[in-house]
Write a protein that holds these residues in place. Structure first.
Motif, PDB file in Angstrom:
ATOM      1  N   VAL A 202       0.787  -1.014   0.098  1.00  0.00           N
ATOM      2  CA  VAL A 202       0.074  -0.013   0.153  1.00  0.00           C
ATOM      3  C   VAL A 202       0.971   1.248   0.279  1.00  0.00           C
ATOM      4  CG1 VAL A 202      -1.891  -1.213   1.353  1.00  0.00           C
ATOM      5  CG2 VAL A 202      -0.162   0.118   2.383  1.00  0.00           C
ATOM      6  N   GLY A 203       0.340   2.363  -0.482  1.00  0.00           N
ATOM      7  CA  GLY A 203       1.142   3.624  -0.392  1.00  0.00           C
ATOM      8  C   GLY A 203       1.065   4.235   0.865  1.00  0.00           C
ATOM      9  N   ALA A 204       0.084   4.213   1.633  1.00  0.00           N
ATOM     10  CA  ALA A 204       0.112   4.898   3.160  1.00  0.00           C
ATOM     11  C   ALA A 204      -0.726   3.985   3.989  1.00  0.00           C
ATOM     12  CB  ALA A 204      -0.426   6.298   2.727  1.00  0.00           C
ATOM     13  N   ILE A 205      -0.539   4.354   5.167  1.00  0.00           N
ATOM     14  CA  ILE A 205      -1.548   3.762   6.177  1.00  0.00           C
ATOM     15  C   ILE A 205      -1.982   4.612   7.169  1.00  0.00           C
ATOM     16  CG2 ILE A 205      -1.328   2.200   8.219  1.00  0.00           C
ATOM     17  CD1 ILE A 205       0.498   0.528   6.785  1.00  0.00           C
ATOM     18  N   VAL A 206      -3.206   4.750   7.459  1.00  0.00           N
ATOM     19  CA  VAL A 206      -3.866   5.782   8.557  1.00  0.00           C
ATOM     20  C   VAL A 206      -4.276   4.857   9.787  1.00  0.00           C
ATOM     21  CG1 VAL A 206      -5.637   7.258   9.022  1.00  0.00           C
ATOM     22  CG2 VAL A 206      -4.807   7.108   6.655  1.00  0.00           C
ATOM     23  N   VAL A 207      -3.541   5.325  10.954  1.00  0.00           N
ATOM     24  CA  VAL A 207      -3.711   4.732  12.310  1.00  0.00           C
ATOM     25  C   VAL A 207      -4.994   5.745  12.828  1.00  0.00           C
ATOM     26  CG1 VAL A 207      -2.950   4.023  14.416  1.00  0.00           C
ATOM     27  CG2 VAL A 207      -1.217   4.172  12.538  1.00  0.00           C
ATOM     28  N   ALA A 208      -5.991   4.922  13.262  1.00  0.00           N
ATOM     29  CA  ALA A 208      -6.956   5.596  13.944  1.00  0.00           C
ATOM     30  C   ALA A 208      -7.716   4.481  14.936  1.00  0.00           C
ATOM     31  CB  ALA A 208      -8.166   6.128  12.678  1.00  0.00           C
ATOM     32  N   THR A 209      -6.926   4.121  15.759  1.00  0.00           N
ATOM     33  CA  THR A 209      -7.502   3.083  16.996  1.00  0.00           C
ATOM     34  C   THR A 209      -8.098   3.515  17.962  1.00  0.00           C
ATOM     35  OG1 THR A 209      -5.079   3.182  17.604  1.00  0.00           O
ATOM     36  CG2 THR A 209      -5.261   1.502  16.022  1.00  0.00           C
TER      37      THR A 209
ATOM     38  N   LEU B  15       5.385  19.800  14.101  1.00  0.00           N
ATOM     39  CA  LEU B  15       5.371  20.540  13.016  1.00  0.00           C
ATOM     40  C   LEU B  15       4.449  19.919  11.729  1.00  0.00           C
ATOM     41  CD1 LEU B  15       8.739  22.339  12.890  1.00  0.00           C
ATOM     42  CD2 LEU B  15       6.594  22.951  13.942  1.00  0.00           C
ATOM     43  N   ALA B  16       4.294  18.717  12.018  1.00  0.00           N
ATOM     44  CA  ALA B  16       3.301  17.869  10.876  1.00  0.00           C
ATOM     45  C   ALA B  16       2.544  16.896  11.808  1.00  0.00           C
ATOM     46  CB  ALA B  16       4.329  17.156  10.105  1.00  0.00           C
ATOM     47  N   PRO B  17       1.384  17.497  12.466  1.00  0.00           N
ATOM     48  CA  PRO B  17       0.683  16.909  13.409  1.00  0.00           C
ATOM     49  C   PRO B  17       0.084  15.584  13.589  1.00  0.00           C
ATOM     50  CG  PRO B  17      -0.250  18.811  13.044  1.00  0.00           C
ATOM     51  CD  PRO B  17       0.869  18.936  12.376  1.00  0.00           C
ATOM     52  N   VAL B  18       0.106  15.276  12.020  1.00  0.00           N
ATOM     53  CA  VAL B  18      -0.618  13.801  11.711  1.00  0.00           C
ATOM     54  C   VAL B  18       0.495  12.847  11.346  1.00  0.00           C
ATOM     55  CG1 VAL B  18      -2.918  14.623  11.348  1.00  0.00           C
ATOM     56  CG2 VAL B  18      -1.413  14.196   9.303  1.00  0.00           C
ATOM     57  N   ASP B  19       1.858  13.368  11.368  1.00  0.00           N
ATOM     58  CA  ASP B  19       2.862  12.325  10.644  1.00  0.00           C
ATOM     59  C   ASP B  19       3.579  11.566  11.866  1.00  0.00           C
ATOM     60  OD1 ASP B  19       2.230  13.574   8.353  1.00  0.00           O
ATOM     61  OD2 ASP B  19       4.332  14.137   7.943  1.00  0.00           O
ATOM     62  N   THR B  20       3.693  10.228  11.885  1.00  0.00           N
ATOM     63  CA  THR B  20       4.247   9.561  12.854  1.00  0.00           C
ATOM     64  C   THR B  20       5.582   9.516  12.448  1.00  0.00           C
ATOM     65  OG1 THR B  20       4.033   7.449  11.323  1.00  0.00           O
ATOM     66  CG2 THR B  20       2.247   8.016  12.955  1.00  0.00           C
ATOM     67  N   SER B  21       6.342   8.910  13.479  1.00  0.00           N
ATOM     68  CA  SER B  21       8.070   8.795  13.108  1.00  0.00           C
ATOM     69  C   SER B  21       8.324   7.855  11.724  1.00  0.00           C
ATOM     70  CB  SER B  21       8.600   8.046  14.404  1.00  0.00           C
ATOM     71  OG  SER B  21       7.957   6.832  14.696  1.00  0.00           O
ATOM     72  N   ARG B  22       7.406   7.271  11.143  1.00  0.00           N
ATOM     73  CA  ARG B  22       7.706   6.364  10.278  1.00  0.00           C
ATOM     74  C   ARG B  22       6.822   7.165   8.793  1.00  0.00           C
ATOM     75  NH1 ARG B  22       6.819   0.020   8.708  1.00  0.00           N
ATOM     76  NH2 ARG B  22       7.868  -0.190   7.135  1.00  0.00           N
ATOM     77  N   PRO B  23       7.784   7.581   7.945  1.00  0.00           N
ATOM     78  CA  PRO B  23       7.006   8.269   6.533  1.00  0.00           C
ATOM     79  C   PRO B  23       6.029   7.139   5.803  1.00  0.00           C
ATOM     80  CG  PRO B  23       9.244   8.313   6.566  1.00  0.00           C
ATOM     81  CD  PRO B  23       9.050   7.556   7.656  1.00  0.00           C
ATOM     82  N   GLY B  24       5.018   7.858   5.541  1.00  0.00           N
ATOM     83  CA  GLY B  24       3.836   6.873   5.034  1.00  0.00           C
ATOM     84  C   GLY B  24       2.879   6.387   5.965  1.00  0.00           C
ATOM     85  N   ILE B  25       3.219   6.630   7.085  1.00  0.00           N
ATOM     86  CA  ILE B  25       2.093   6.158   8.145  1.00  0.00           C
ATOM     87  C   ILE B  25       1.890   7.596   8.834  1.00  0.00           C
ATOM     88  CG2 ILE B  25       1.664   4.755  10.235  1.00  0.00           C
ATOM     89  CD1 ILE B  25       3.608   2.854   9.063  1.00  0.00           C
ATOM     90  N   VAL B  26       0.514   7.756   8.917  1.00  0.00           N
ATOM     91  CA  VAL B  26      -0.113   9.022   9.586  1.00  0.00           C
ATOM     92  C   VAL B  26      -1.142   8.415  10.640  1.00  0.00           C
ATOM     93  CG1 VAL B  26       0.346  10.374   7.566  1.00  0.00           C
ATOM     94  CG2 VAL B  26      -1.826   9.201   7.627  1.00  0.00           C
ATOM     95  N   ALA B  27      -1.543   9.284  11.564  1.00  0.00           N
ATOM     96  CA  ALA B  27      -2.396   8.930  12.591  1.00  0.00           C
ATOM     97  C   ALA B  27      -3.396  10.114  12.840  1.00  0.00           C
ATOM     98  CB  ALA B  27      -1.797   8.758  13.751  1.00  0.00           C
ATOM     99  N   CYS B  28      -4.650   9.861  13.308  1.00  0.00           N
ATOM    100  CA  CYS B  28      -5.471  11.177  13.673  1.00  0.00           C
ATOM    101  C   CYS B  28      -6.288  10.304  14.730  1.00  0.00           C
ATOM    102  CB  CYS B  28      -6.167  11.294  12.223  1.00  0.00           C
ATOM    103  SG  CYS B  28      -7.265  10.017  11.757  1.00  0.00           S
ATOM    104  N   GLY B  29      -7.103  11.313  15.260  1.00  0.00           N
ATOM    105  CA  GLY B  29      -8.099  10.939  16.299  1.00  0.00           C
ATOM    106  C   GLY B  29      -7.300  10.819  17.869  1.00  0.00           C
ATOM    107  N   CYS B  30      -8.107  10.104  18.621  1.00  0.00           N
ATOM    108  CA  CYS B  30      -7.691   9.937  19.916  1.00  0.00           C
ATOM    109  C   CYS B  30      -6.599   8.704  20.085  1.00  0.00           C
ATOM    110  CB  CYS B  30      -9.021   9.180  20.645  1.00  0.00           C
ATOM    111  SG  CYS B  30     -10.268  10.518  21.249  1.00  0.00           S
ATOM    112  N   CYS B  31      -6.055   8.210  19.137  1.00  0.00           N
ATOM    113  CA  CYS B  31      -4.778   7.563  19.112  1.00  0.00           C
ATOM    114  C   CYS B  31      -3.557   8.480  19.505  1.00  0.00           C
ATOM    115  CB  CYS B  31      -4.648   6.632  17.944  1.00  0.00           C
ATOM    116  SG  CYS B  31      -4.084   7.362  16.552  1.00  0.00           S
ATOM    117  N   LEU B  32      -3.844   9.694  19.108  1.00  0.00           N
ATOM    118  CA  LEU B  32      -2.978  10.766  19.426  1.00  0.00           C
ATOM    119  C   LEU B  32      -2.803  11.597  20.936  1.00  0.00           C
ATOM    120  CD1 LEU B  32      -3.012  12.673  15.957  1.00  0.00           C
ATOM    121  CD2 LEU B  32      -1.377  10.831  16.673  1.00  0.00           C
ATOM    122  N   GLY B  33      -4.215  10.983  21.452  1.00  0.00           N
ATOM    123  CA  GLY B  33      -4.440  11.721  22.725  1.00  0.00           C
ATOM    124  C   GLY B  33      -5.738  11.970  22.882  1.00  0.00           C
ATOM    125  N   PRO B  34      -6.298  12.347  23.798  1.00  0.00           N
ATOM    126  CA  PRO B  34      -7.929  12.756  24.058  1.00  0.00           C
ATOM    127  C   PRO B  34      -8.194  13.794  23.236  1.00  0.00           C
ATOM    128  CG  PRO B  34      -6.827  12.255  26.140  1.00  0.00           C
ATOM    129  CD  PRO B  34      -5.663  12.202  25.435  1.00  0.00           C
TER     130      PRO B  34
END
Length: 243
Positions: free
Chosen positions: A1-8, A201-220
């Motif tokens: 896949v080209g990208a992964i969105v983490v929204a756990t 400075l890129a608030p949905v970018d995780t430590s691994r390029p191509g994997i982004v995250a959103c919602g409460c997996c980032l914090g309440p």
């Protein structure tokens, strides 16, 4: 896949760890999620706000904020959504029965979203919600299973107590139980609290390029904030996928 969105998403802190509040021992001490089921038309009481101990209507309700949040022995962070969520629950109680008296015990009253502070002010003005500036130290119960809320009032700095029909705990939001396993599989970092870590400075970018995250997996986070993050994550994922 080209990208992964983490929204756990998130889980709730185990309320039985808060032994000072008597959850699990006192039948009329419940969590905010259990309250939502009680007041829901499809819930076990058909939308009537009845006490678990005897099935009688709850006419005086105490909402206990920061139950597990902002505490050095539990979770040091603020769970963000609790003040407005408890306010909404108190408003629902009044709409269901204008004779209900609701008391919200808070550490600091935080309504950071657009219009949230105005909503809190309207609850106090139009729905008779009483906001009590004092952190609850302990909940006991009397012979009739009425919760007795013990707290120190911040205005008087004196210990006080209030007997209510029902005590509702605003339980801390914590990372999803499988967050460490998911992070290990994806090889992304977690912060000190166990939430997915992103670039300031890129608030949905995780430590691994191509994997982004959103919602409460980032914090309440509340719903508007989660929706905004989801839009950002989708746009960022599209950049990676189409690169």
């Amino acid at each position: 896949v080209g990208a992964i969105v983490v929204a756990t998403g998130y889980d709730f802190y185990d309320a039985t760890h808060l032994s000072q509040y008597g959850y699990g021992r006192y039948p009329n001490v419940i969590t905010a999620l259990e309250y939502e089921r009680l007041i829901s038309a499809s819930g076990p009481t058909n939308g009537h706000l009845l006490r678990p101990s005897d099935g009688q209507p709850a006419r005086k309700i105490g909402f206990v904020q920061c139950a597990g949040s902002r505490h050095v022995r539990h979770n040091r962070y603020c769970s963000t959504v609790c003040c407005v969520h408890s306010t909404k629950e108190a408003v629902l109680a009044w709409e269901h029965d204008p004779g209900v008296n609701s008391h919200v015990f808070y550490t600091d009253l935080r309504g950071s979203g657009k219009g949230f502070r105005e909503y809190i002010d309207r609850a106090a003005r139009d729905y008779a919600v009483n906001f009590v500036h004092g952190r609850v130290a302990q909940i006991l119960e009397d012979a009739d299973h009425n919760p007795i809320i013990k707290y120190e009032h911040e205005n008087t700095l004196r210990p006080e107590r209030m007997t209510v029909d029902l005590a509702v705990l605003a339980i801390s939001l914590v990372p999803a139980r499988d967050a460490p396993r998911v992070a290990a599989i994806l090889d992304v970092g977690l912060d000190d609290f166990g939430f997915v870590q992103t670039d300031p400075l890129a608030p949905v970018d995780t430590s691994r390029p191509g994997i982004v995250a959103c919602g409460c997996c980032l914090g309440p986070a509340d719903i508007p904030q989660s929706v905004a993050q989801a839009s950002a994550a989708a746009a960022r994922a599209a950049e990676f996928a189409l690169a």
